[in-house]
Design a protein around this motif. Structure first.
Motif, PDB file in Angstrom:
ATOM      1  N   THR A  61       0.845  -1.190   0.000  1.00  0.00           N
ATOM      2  CA  THR A  61       0.000   0.000   0.000  1.00  0.00           C
ATOM      3  C   THR A  61       0.888   1.251   0.000  1.00  0.00           C
ATOM      4  O   THR A  61       1.990   1.233   0.541  1.00  0.00           O
ATOM      5  CB  THR A  61      -0.919   0.037   1.237  1.00  0.00           C
TER       6      THR A  61
ATOM      7  N   SER B 294      -8.932   3.957   5.285  1.00  0.00           N
ATOM      8  CA  SER B 294      -9.193   3.080   4.142  1.00  0.00           C
ATOM      9  C   SER B 294      -8.057   2.079   3.968  1.00  0.00           C
ATOM     10  O   SER B 294      -8.294   0.889   3.695  1.00  0.00           O
ATOM     11  CB  SER B 294      -9.345   3.915   2.865  1.00  0.00           C
ATOM     12  N   CYS B 295      -6.841   2.563   4.127  1.00  0.00           N
ATOM     13  CA  CYS B 295      -5.684   1.679   3.999  1.00  0.00           C
ATOM     14  C   CYS B 295      -5.704   0.604   5.083  1.00  0.00           C
ATOM     15  O   CYS B 295      -5.535  -0.584   4.786  1.00  0.00           O
ATOM     16  CB  CYS B 295      -4.393   2.499   4.086  1.00  0.00           C
TER      17      CYS B 295
ATOM     18  N   TYR C 221      -3.633   5.133  -2.222  1.00  0.00           N
ATOM     19  CA  TYR C 221      -4.623   5.890  -1.470  1.00  0.00           C
ATOM     20  C   TYR C 221      -4.288   7.375  -1.531  1.00  0.00           C
ATOM     21  O   TYR C 221      -3.115   7.742  -1.637  1.00  0.00           O
ATOM     22  CB  TYR C 221      -4.648   5.442  -0.001  1.00  0.00           C
TER      23      TYR C 221
END
Length: 216
Positions: free
Chosen positions: A159, A200-201, A191
């Motif tokens: 991520t 969200s991550c 993101y």
């Protein structure tokens, strides 16, 4: 133990629990990512390790990095030494806790993500998979020999924030490109965030980790 750590025992009884080892970033400590532990699948044994080098006030580093040249320049010798130290520590943790050998995961942020990649690429037989948050693959840690099926069986979630001013997004994308070229089993997600882990991550990281032990 060769490195200092803190741990959270499985909240659901398990003789050979799945294991997560958390690796913090530059200038942080073992308590940083440990805040994730209560939110993960209760079957996990969670170990959060402190990097070996003092850095700043109450912080630690796996290795030093020179940011003055635009692209981060790590101390290569310290990288090699840190990888050896962490690999020894991982062996000690596995020997002590006897986790499920098919469910050993590294979760690193920033420099901790670089260490997770470095360990996985050097000793893929020791772990099942990894989560690399806001990090990248150091050229100095890519295998000199051909990538094997053991490497390609690793499960990887990477991520990165598109607004990351510390380790810019192109570094995360270059790692994803390498993983794709070498046919690794990976996911890469971006993101709208900086050098951080936003909600969200973290939701995606939690879901990925929970899925790994869904059939246990």
């Amino acid at each position: 133990m060769s490195l200092h750590y803190i741990s959270q025992k499985p909240r659901a009884a398990s003789k050979n629990p799945p294991l997560i080892v958390l690796l913090h970033g530059l200038g942080s400590n073992e308590r940083d990512l440990f805040s994730f532990a209560p939110y993960l699948d209760p079957r996990y044994l969670v170990v959060s390790v402190q990097a070996p080098l003092p850095y700043g006030h109450g912080g630690y580093a796996w290795f030093t990095i020179d940011f003055s040249k635009g692209v981060p320049q790590p101390n290569v010798e310290q990288v090699k030494e840190a990888r050896q130290q962490f690999t020894q520590f991982l062996d000690e943790i596995i020997q002590k806790f006897q986790p499920n050998p098919n469910h050993v995961y590294l979760v690193g942020f920033s420099q901790g993500a670089m260490m997770s990649y470095a360990t996985a690429l050097a000793t893929p037989e020791k772990i099942t998979g990894l989560v690399a948050m806001s990090g990248y693959i150091l050229n100095e840690t890519t295998p000199q020999e051909a990538i094997t099926t053991i490497h390609q069986q690793l499960k990887i979630l990477a991520t990165h924030g598109t607004n990351d001013a510390v380790l810019p997004i192109f570094l995360g994308r270059s790692a994803a490109d390498y993983l794709q070229q070498q046919q690794f089993n990976y996911e890469f997600k971006e993101y709208a965030m900086g050098h951080e882990v936003n909600q969200s991550c973290f939701a995606d990281v939690k879901q990925w980790l929970d899925q790994q032990v869904g059939d246990l």
